[in-house]
Design a protein around this motif. Structure first.
Motif, PDB file in Angstrom:
ATOM      1  N   UNK A   1     -31.480  21.904  55.167  1.00 61.17           N
ATOM      2  CA  UNK A   1     -31.781  21.514  53.792  1.00 61.17           C
ATOM      3  C   UNK A   1     -32.457  20.148  53.791  1.00 61.17           C
ATOM      4  N   UNK A   2     -33.761  20.145  53.588  1.00 63.71           N
ATOM      5  CA  UNK A   2     -34.508  18.900  53.551  1.00 63.71           C
ATOM      6  C   UNK A   2     -35.905  19.163  53.039  1.00 63.71           C
ATOM      7  N   UNK A   3     -36.686  18.107  52.875  1.00 63.39           N
ATOM      8  CA  UNK A   3     -38.065  18.323  52.433  1.00 63.39           C
ATOM      9  C   UNK A   3     -38.859  19.077  53.485  1.00 63.39           C
ATOM     10  N   UNK A   4     -38.699  18.672  54.753  1.00 71.17           N
ATOM     11  CA  UNK A   4     -39.426  19.306  55.857  1.00 71.17           C
ATOM     12  C   UNK A   4     -40.889  19.488  55.454  1.00 71.17           C
ATOM     13  N   UNK A   5     -41.462  18.420  54.926  1.00 70.96           N
ATOM     14  CA  UNK A   5     -42.778  18.517  54.311  1.00 70.96           C
ATOM     15  C   UNK A   5     -43.924  18.377  55.302  1.00 70.96           C
ATOM     16  N   UNK A   6     -43.638  18.016  56.544  1.00 70.47           N
ATOM     17  CA  UNK A   6     -44.677  17.875  57.558  1.00 70.47           C
ATOM     18  C   UNK A   6     -44.726  19.154  58.386  1.00 70.47           C
ATOM     19  N   UNK A   7     -45.880  19.783  58.454  1.00 73.01           N
ATOM     20  CA  UNK A   7     -45.972  21.052  59.169  1.00 73.01           C
ATOM     21  C   UNK A   7     -45.679  20.882  60.662  1.00 73.01           C
ATOM     22  N   UNK A   8     -45.992  19.707  61.200  1.00 76.24           N
ATOM     23  CA  UNK A   8     -45.681  19.456  62.607  1.00 76.24           C
ATOM     24  C   UNK A   8     -44.185  19.459  62.866  1.00 76.24           C
ATOM     25  N   UNK A   9     -43.414  18.952  61.911  1.00 71.58           N
ATOM     26  CA  UNK A   9     -41.957  18.967  62.068  1.00 71.58           C
ATOM     27  C   UNK A   9     -41.416  20.381  61.918  1.00 71.58           C
ATOM     28  N   UNK A  10     -41.979  21.161  61.009  1.00 75.00           N
ATOM     29  CA  UNK A  10     -41.550  22.561  60.875  1.00 75.00           C
ATOM     30  C   UNK A  10     -41.887  23.326  62.143  1.00 75.00           C
ATOM     31  N   UNK A  11     -43.011  23.008  62.752  1.00 72.88           N
ATOM     32  CA  UNK A  11     -43.366  23.657  64.024  1.00 72.88           C
ATOM     33  C   UNK A  11     -42.379  23.264  65.119  1.00 72.88           C
TER      34      UNK A  11
END
Length: 307
Positions: free
Chosen positions: A80-90
């Protein structure tokens, strides 16, 4: 079992949707299956961490460390977080593939004005500064179902009264588990005495070759005997301190400089594998027996002897 990545603008209702998903999965899952939520609040990461880029990096690292610690094949882990950076989601996606679990992304969709309104109305001490909120919204990288690390993607508008909980449950319990690729596999590390074993075995083989040649002409298949560093559990008591290596030699005299040159080439390649902890092709045997066989094959190839 699975990793569910929650994404969305700050103050868009992500924690509310996370709680709903948690309740649905907890009631629908078997008792043996655990459902766990990881959030900034659980990790004591305050909203002020997003005011500064350095503190934000530390906050993301803290979240990723928690994911690494709790991800498991018997757990549905909801981040549960913003996880708004696609690199972090990757990065989260790669960790899931490494752990052998399913993945899903839930995008909680709300308008920037709605997020600002909810942020201003918060009275729980978890309010973002207005300038921080605007900056995060501006930098937000929207999830896309077209990229593998965001798929399968479930978009839930902030005012949707019937979120697709059953489809999310199917994705994380019966969906495809993507196998780890080269970039996500855990590579075996070389033992701490790998370099010592490498140097000892190759030096001993070169010395044994020169000693055997001094005793008489060589050519064809031979068996060299060298002392080992450690007794082998597969040999008898009388032979526990020696290693026998079979190789085929050319019908000509060998020079020490020639053998030393081949040894340096072999050691350089193996030393790189020790440093990196793996090799680009195949599996490396680090024991004296494996090093001895590999060096014998390398010598045969370098000396132009066909097996």
């Amino acid at each position: 079992m699975a990793l569910i990545t929650i994404s969305g603008y700050p103050s868009s209702g992500k924690s509310t949707r996370t709680a709903q998903i948690y309740d649905f999965l907890s009631s629908a899952s078997s008792p043996q299956l655990k459902v766990k939520v990881i959030s900034d609040d659980d990790l004591a990461v305050g909203r002020m961490s997003y005011d500064d880029s350095l503190q934000e990096k530390i906050a993301r690292a803290t979240l990723f460390t928690a994911v690494t610690r709790h991800i498991a094949k018997d757990t549905i882990l909801i981040v549960d977080g913003m996880n708004y950076i696609k690199g972090f989601r990757y990065q989260l996606y790669c960790k899931a593939r490494e752990a052998g679990v399913r993945v899903a992304t839930v995008y909680v969709l709300a308008t920037p004005d709605q997020c600002r309104k909810w942020n201003d109305e918060r009275g729980d001490g978890k309010r973002y500064k207005p300038q921080t909120l605007d900056a995060l919204i501006q930098r937000f990288e929207e999830p896309s179902s077209m990229v593998r690390w965001d798929a399968p993607l479930f978009t839930i508008p902030w005012d949707d009264p019937t979120p697709p909980f059953e489809r999310i449950s199917d994705a994380v319990t019966t969906g495809i588990i993507k196998p780890p690729n080269v970039g996500t596999q855990i590579t075996p590390k070389a033992p701490t005495d790998a370099l010592r074993t490498l140097e000892h075995t190759t030096n001993a083989l070169v010395s044994a070759l020169m000693a055997a040649q001094a005793a008489g002409p060589l050519g064809g298949p031979i068996v060299l005997t060298i002392d080992t560093l450690e007794p082998s559990s597969n040999t008898s008591a009388n032979d526990s301190s020696v290693l026998r290596v079979r190789l085929t030699l050319p019908h000509r005299a060998l020079t020490l400089s020639e053998l030393q040159r081949l040894k340096r080439q072999f050691v350089a390649a193996r030393r790189k594998a020790v440093t990196l902890g793996s090799t680009e092709k195949g599996r490396v045997e680090w024991g004296e027996d494996g090093v001895g066989r590999a060096f014998a094959e390398f010598l045969e190839e370098g000396l132009g002897v066909a097996r």
